[in-house]
Design an enzyme around this catalytic site. Structure first.
Site, PDB file in Angstrom:
ATOM      1  N   GLY A  33       9.575  25.903  55.012  1.00 15.57           N
ATOM      2  CA  GLY A  33       9.315  24.617  55.203  1.00 15.57           C
ATOM      3  C   GLY A  33       8.286  23.868  54.280  1.00 15.57           C
ATOM      4  O   GLY A  33       7.927  22.791  54.664  1.00 15.57           O
ATOM      5  N   SER A  90       8.496  22.244  51.239  1.00 11.80           N
ATOM      6  CA  SER A  90       9.032  21.058  50.745  1.00 11.80           C
ATOM      7  C   SER A  90       8.887  19.981  52.046  1.00 11.80           C
ATOM      8  O   SER A  90       8.523  18.721  51.816  1.00 11.80           O
ATOM      9  CB  SER A  90      10.154  20.939  49.873  1.00 11.80           C
ATOM     10  OG  SER A  90       9.905  21.983  48.817  1.00 11.80           O
ATOM     11  N   GLU A 103       6.157  23.176  44.472  1.00 16.59           N
ATOM     12  CA  GLU A 103       6.447  24.078  43.384  1.00 16.59           C
ATOM     13  C   GLU A 103       4.949  24.593  42.848  1.00 16.59           C
ATOM     14  O   GLU A 103       5.163  24.598  41.441  1.00 16.59           O
ATOM     15  CB  GLU A 103       7.643  23.944  42.487  1.00 16.59           C
ATOM     16  CG  GLU A 103       8.881  23.725  43.224  1.00 16.59           C
ATOM     17  CD  GLU A 103       9.432  24.702  43.955  1.00 16.59           C
ATOM     18  OE1 GLU A 103       8.941  25.948  43.825  1.00 16.59           O
ATOM     19  OE2 GLU A 103      10.751  24.450  44.653  1.00 16.59           O
ATOM     20  N   CYS A 127      14.365  40.457  61.160  1.00 16.93           N
ATOM     21  CA  CYS A 127      13.809  41.355  62.416  1.00 16.93           C
ATOM     22  C   CYS A 127      12.932  40.408  63.206  1.00 16.93           C
ATOM     23  O   CYS A 127      12.571  40.839  64.294  1.00 16.93           O
ATOM     24  CB  CYS A 127      13.036  42.667  61.617  1.00 16.93           C
ATOM     25  SG  CYS A 127      11.577  42.116  60.991  1.00 16.93           S
ATOM     26  N   HIS A 182      10.864  45.379  55.351  1.00 16.24           N
ATOM     27  CA  HIS A 182      12.258  45.080  54.962  1.00 16.24           C
ATOM     28  C   HIS A 182      12.225  44.786  53.370  1.00 16.24           C
ATOM     29  O   HIS A 182      13.034  45.269  52.885  1.00 16.24           O
ATOM     30  CB  HIS A 182      12.814  44.092  55.967  1.00 16.24           C
ATOM     31  CG  HIS A 182      13.082  44.431  57.099  1.00 16.24           C
ATOM     32  ND1 HIS A 182      12.792  44.172  58.341  1.00 16.24           N
ATOM     33  CD2 HIS A 182      13.887  45.820  57.497  1.00 16.24           C
ATOM     34  CE1 HIS A 182      12.941  44.925  59.190  1.00 16.24           C
ATOM     35  NE2 HIS A 182      13.863  45.836  59.067  1.00 16.24           N
TER      36      HIS A 182
END
Length: 194
Positions: A14, A16, A88, A147, A185
């Site tokens: 979240g 942006s 960005e 997860c 992961h």
């Protein structure tokens, strides 16, 4: 005293959306802002900054040759700015991050930068590395791994959903190219290359 802020996270946290909410808050109070985003990300058709939940806004675009100090200072001289917001921010050069610090220090304009901390290999982006080193305030935004743990890593995937372990540091994409994962992961998906 104005500050340089770095709001960082993995994909889908979240960033942006948070930037656009901060911009709305300033503008709702009648304050002028200036929004920036990386020219390299040309995905947004109608808005330069667009969140995954559908919010968007126009923004100036920067590239490696953009002098943020000069562009923002000129605008600030015409219309005093309450805040500069940069999406960005991982694509900023180290020199541009120092220009942002100068805007906070000398022009007294708060500069809020939003971006990824690391790339698909877990390496820092140059802009993020400098922001982590010199920003007055570091704020981690949270994303969630499948997860349920905090997602801190960005896994690049191919069209079949398999992990991509080589390639250029920058490849623009959304959910079709990247998956936010916890470190465990992420390591498992890459076959634990570290």
């Amino acid at each position: 005293m104005a500050k340089l802020y770095f709001y960082y996270a993995s994909m889908n946290a979240g960033k942006s959306t948070t930037l656009l909410q901060a911009d709305f808050n300033y503008r709702e109070r009648g304050m002028a802002t200036m929004l920036w985003t990386a020219a390299i990300d040309g995905r947004a058709e109608s808005h330069a900054i667009k969140s995954r939940i559908g919010l968007g806004a126009d923004a100036h675009r920067y590239d490696a040759g953009t002098d943020l100090w000069d562009a923002v200072s000129r605008r600030h001289a015409d219309e005093p700015l309450a805040c500069v917001l940069i999406d960005e921010a991982q694509f900023l050069s180290s020199g541009q991050v120092w220009q942002c610090a100068r805007l906070a220090d000398e022009a007294e304009i708060p500069v809020l930068c939003y971006g990824l901390r690391t790339d698909f290999r877990g390496a820092l982006f140059p802009g993020s590395a400098t922001l982590l080193g010199i920003a007055d305030s570091l704020v981690e935004l949270k994303a969630v791994c499948h997860c349920g743990r905090k997602a801190t890593m960005n896994l690049r995937v191919d069209a079949g959903g398999g992990a991509v372990i080589e390639g250029a540091q920058t490849e623009i994409g959304g959910n079709e190219r990247y998956v936010a994962l916890c470190r465990k992961h992420f390591r498992e998906a890459l076959g634990d290359p570290h």
